[in-house]
Design a protein around this motif. Sequence first.
Motif, PDB file in Angstrom:
ATOM      1  N   PRO A  44     -23.321 -65.615  47.488  1.00  0.00           N
ATOM      2  CA  PRO A  44     -22.053 -65.603  48.231  1.00  0.00           C
ATOM      3  C   PRO A  44     -22.284 -65.572  49.736  1.00  0.00           C
ATOM      4  CG  PRO A  44     -22.482 -63.450  47.267  1.00  0.00           C
ATOM      5  CD  PRO A  44     -23.526 -64.373  46.719  1.00  0.00           C
ATOM      6  N   VAL A  45     -21.297 -66.078  50.462  1.00  0.00           N
ATOM      7  CA  VAL A  45     -21.327 -66.070  51.922  1.00  0.00           C
ATOM      8  C   VAL A  45     -20.509 -64.886  52.416  1.00  0.00           C
ATOM      9  CG1 VAL A  45     -20.687 -67.331  54.012  1.00  0.00           C
ATOM     10  CG2 VAL A  45     -21.584 -68.568  52.026  1.00  0.00           C
ATOM     11  N   ALA A  46     -21.071 -64.113  53.330  1.00  0.00           N
ATOM     12  CA  ALA A  46     -20.359 -62.959  53.893  1.00  0.00           C
ATOM     13  C   ALA A  46     -19.366 -63.460  54.939  1.00  0.00           C
ATOM     14  CB  ALA A  46     -21.348 -61.977  54.505  1.00  0.00           C
ATOM     15  N   LEU A  47     -18.089 -63.511  54.566  1.00  0.00           N
ATOM     16  CA  LEU A  47     -17.063 -64.061  55.448  1.00  0.00           C
ATOM     17  C   LEU A  47     -16.425 -63.007  56.349  1.00  0.00           C
ATOM     18  CD1 LEU A  47     -15.256 -66.347  52.836  1.00  0.00           C
ATOM     19  CD2 LEU A  47     -16.821 -67.092  54.634  1.00  0.00           C
ATOM     20  N   ALA A  48     -16.562 -61.742  55.978  1.00  0.00           N
ATOM     21  CA  ALA A  48     -15.836 -60.684  56.685  1.00  0.00           C
ATOM     22  C   ALA A  48     -16.194 -60.614  58.164  1.00  0.00           C
ATOM     23  CB  ALA A  48     -16.099 -59.339  56.016  1.00  0.00           C
ATOM     24  N   GLY A  49     -17.456 -60.850  58.496  1.00  0.00           N
ATOM     25  CA  GLY A  49     -17.881 -60.705  59.880  1.00  0.00           C
ATOM     26  C   GLY A  49     -17.793 -61.969  60.707  1.00  0.00           C
ATOM     27  N   LEU A  50     -17.251 -63.034  60.138  1.00  0.00           N
ATOM     28  CA  LEU A  50     -17.187 -64.309  60.853  1.00  0.00           C
ATOM     29  C   LEU A  50     -15.833 -64.493  61.516  1.00  0.00           C
ATOM     30  CD1 LEU A  50     -18.896 -66.664  58.232  1.00  0.00           C
ATOM     31  CD2 LEU A  50     -19.964 -65.405  60.119  1.00  0.00           C
ATOM     32  N   GLU A  51     -15.829 -65.198  62.630  1.00  0.00           N
ATOM     33  CA  GLU A  51     -14.593 -65.508  63.340  1.00  0.00           C
ATOM     34  C   GLU A  51     -14.694 -66.908  63.931  1.00  0.00           C
ATOM     35  OE1 GLU A  51     -11.896 -63.781  63.389  1.00  0.00           O
ATOM     36  OE2 GLU A  51     -12.640 -61.904  62.514  1.00  0.00           O
ATOM     37  N   GLY A  52     -13.549 -67.461  64.308  1.00  0.00           N
ATOM     38  CA  GLY A  52     -13.510 -68.712  65.055  1.00  0.00           C
ATOM     39  C   GLY A  52     -14.219 -69.857  64.363  1.00  0.00           C
ATOM     40  N   ASP A  53     -15.022 -70.584  65.133  1.00  0.00           N
ATOM     41  CA  ASP A  53     -15.701 -71.773  64.621  1.00  0.00           C
ATOM     42  C   ASP A  53     -16.642 -71.439  63.468  1.00  0.00           C
ATOM     43  OD1 ASP A  53     -14.378 -73.312  66.462  1.00  0.00           O
ATOM     44  OD2 ASP A  53     -16.052 -73.426  67.879  1.00  0.00           O
ATOM     45  N   GLU A  54     -17.295 -70.287  63.536  1.00  0.00           N
ATOM     46  CA  GLU A  54     -18.217 -69.905  62.463  1.00  0.00           C
ATOM     47  C   GLU A  54     -17.472 -69.709  61.148  1.00  0.00           C
ATOM     48  OE1 GLU A  54     -20.391 -66.468  63.654  1.00  0.00           O
ATOM     49  OE2 GLU A  54     -21.948 -67.637  64.676  1.00  0.00           O
ATOM     50  N   LEU A  55     -16.311 -69.084  61.210  1.00  0.00           N
ATOM     51  CA  LEU A  55     -15.519 -68.867  60.003  1.00  0.00           C
ATOM     52  C   LEU A  55     -15.020 -70.191  59.445  1.00  0.00           C
ATOM     53  CD1 LEU A  55     -14.090 -67.025  57.978  1.00  0.00           C
ATOM     54  CD2 LEU A  55     -12.200 -66.816  59.612  1.00  0.00           C
ATOM     55  N   ARG A  56     -14.512 -71.046  60.309  1.00  0.00           N
ATOM     56  CA  ARG A  56     -14.011 -72.344  59.849  1.00  0.00           C
ATOM     57  C   ARG A  56     -15.129 -73.174  59.225  1.00  0.00           C
ATOM     58  NH1 ARG A  56     -10.722 -71.571  64.528  1.00  0.00           N
ATOM     59  NH2 ARG A  56     -12.238 -72.601  65.893  1.00  0.00           N
ATOM     60  N   ALA A  57     -16.303 -73.155  59.841  1.00  0.00           N
ATOM     61  CA  ALA A  57     -17.433 -73.918  59.304  1.00  0.00           C
ATOM     62  C   ALA A  57     -17.874 -73.370  57.951  1.00  0.00           C
ATOM     63  CB  ALA A  57     -18.595 -73.896  60.292  1.00  0.00           C
ATOM     64  N   ALA A  58     -17.861 -72.044  57.815  1.00  0.00           N
ATOM     65  CA  ALA A  58     -18.266 -71.437  56.548  1.00  0.00           C
ATOM     66  C   ALA A  58     -17.288 -71.801  55.436  1.00  0.00           C
ATOM     67  CB  ALA A  58     -18.362 -69.922  56.702  1.00  0.00           C
ATOM     68  N   LEU A  59     -15.997 -71.745  55.727  1.00  0.00           N
ATOM     69  CA  LEU A  59     -14.995 -72.086  54.721  1.00  0.00           C
ATOM     70  C   LEU A  59     -15.072 -73.562  54.351  1.00  0.00           C
ATOM     71  CD1 LEU A  59     -11.968 -70.037  56.080  1.00  0.00           C
ATOM     72  CD2 LEU A  59     -13.242 -69.597  53.977  1.00  0.00           C
ATOM     73  N   LYS A  60     -15.283 -74.417  55.344  1.00  0.00           N
ATOM     74  CA  LYS A  60     -15.450 -75.846  55.073  1.00  0.00           C
ATOM     75  C   LYS A  60     -16.630 -76.069  54.135  1.00  0.00           C
ATOM     76  CE  LYS A  60     -17.173 -80.119  56.453  1.00  0.00           C
ATOM     77  NZ  LYS A  60     -18.260 -80.782  55.750  1.00  0.00           N
ATOM     78  N   GLY A  61     -17.726 -75.360  54.391  1.00  0.00           N
ATOM     79  CA  GLY A  61     -18.903 -75.480  53.541  1.00  0.00           C
ATOM     80  C   GLY A  61     -18.698 -74.938  52.146  1.00  0.00           C
TER      81      GLY A  61
END
Length: 398
Positions: free
Chosen positions: A99-116
């Motif tokens: 799993p990818v840890a999404l809780a600590g991500l924001e902005g472009d990093e969060l969007r890129a993680a969700l896209k992936g």
Amino acid sequence: MNKNIFILTHGDTGAFETGSVPFEVRIPLNGHGKKAVKKKAEVYPGLLVADHSNAKIGDMHSGITGVVTEVTEKHVVIKAQELAPAADGEDPKPTGVEPVALAGLEGDELRAALKGLGVDIRPLIRRCDLLVINALNPEPGITYAESMLVHAKSTVNAGLEMLKRLSPASRTVVALPSASTAAFDGTDIAFINPQYPNSLDELVVASITGKESMKGVNVVDLHTLYNLGAVAESGMPLTHTVVCVEGRNIVAPIGTPVGALLKEASIEVADGDSVIMGGPMRGEATGDLNKGIAKDTKAVFVVPAGVFQPVSDHACFSCGACVQHCPSRILPNMISRYVEFNEIDFCRQENIGACIECGLCTFYCPARRPMLQFIRLGKHKIALEEAQVAACALQVDE
């Protein structure tokens, strides 16, 4: 005409069913140019099979264990089967992804993680002041909304919290059917008369704002929110979605063939029957029962032969039924004629863009003309013309 057929509430139909693993999945691709797997490759749940060059369109992943049997521009086909064990001395074969840890991500990093992870970001990050969650069943016969708000509430809440992190909106409103008891902390509620076509985004927004304009408003439907919540809760790729199959809500791997879903629901398709992907008012017929469901496939219906007269190419005889029932107050009869004879400029004059594609014109047409299909074709032709004009203008500027 009995208006009860347009009722959008069905009560809590119970927890979603988990579908059986299909014999194969045909994962649909939409411009996913880079394939991450090749024919005969072994795959497992969560493995990337194709990614998209657009940063706002989600990548595609396998939802089953099996072997790739076909890779085309339109789909990746995976046959379900157990993988051969690793040979002596080799590392064990992977059975899933981390799993990818999404809780600590924001902005472009969060969007890129969700896209992936397979999430289509584009509809979630549109500029807006008001964000509306359309939590009504989208069309008659689709039954997942009330059950989703009861049995998958934690997933819906996770999706809503993630959406608030993504959206620039200053206010969020959840649109619920009248008499719903669902509650969302810190979010406004608006009650909508649950009769079709009131569930369509434009009419939901008009009911909330009192304006017939989508300016400054973004609408996200409950099905999309559920998919987002599934990723937000788990940090895992989006590999499954819920599909209403003739009233039964089944969680199935993305790419499950339509025929396999119907078999899961014990529904047989006879000669002359029509299989509809999507709702009965706005969905599209398919003649291919091997076609795989997409992440946004909300429903599958079978219309038995003879229930409705078949759509025809009969001429319009100006009865006015479509005009009487059109919620956009345009003239579907005239627009369909203009499209039929390729008079696209007249379509613009008749405000074809104001059509919200509810399908009521087709439903009520006594001549059984394919009104909605004509209008969609007209919009498509206008879009092509505008794209050509824009391309020519770009060449002139260069």
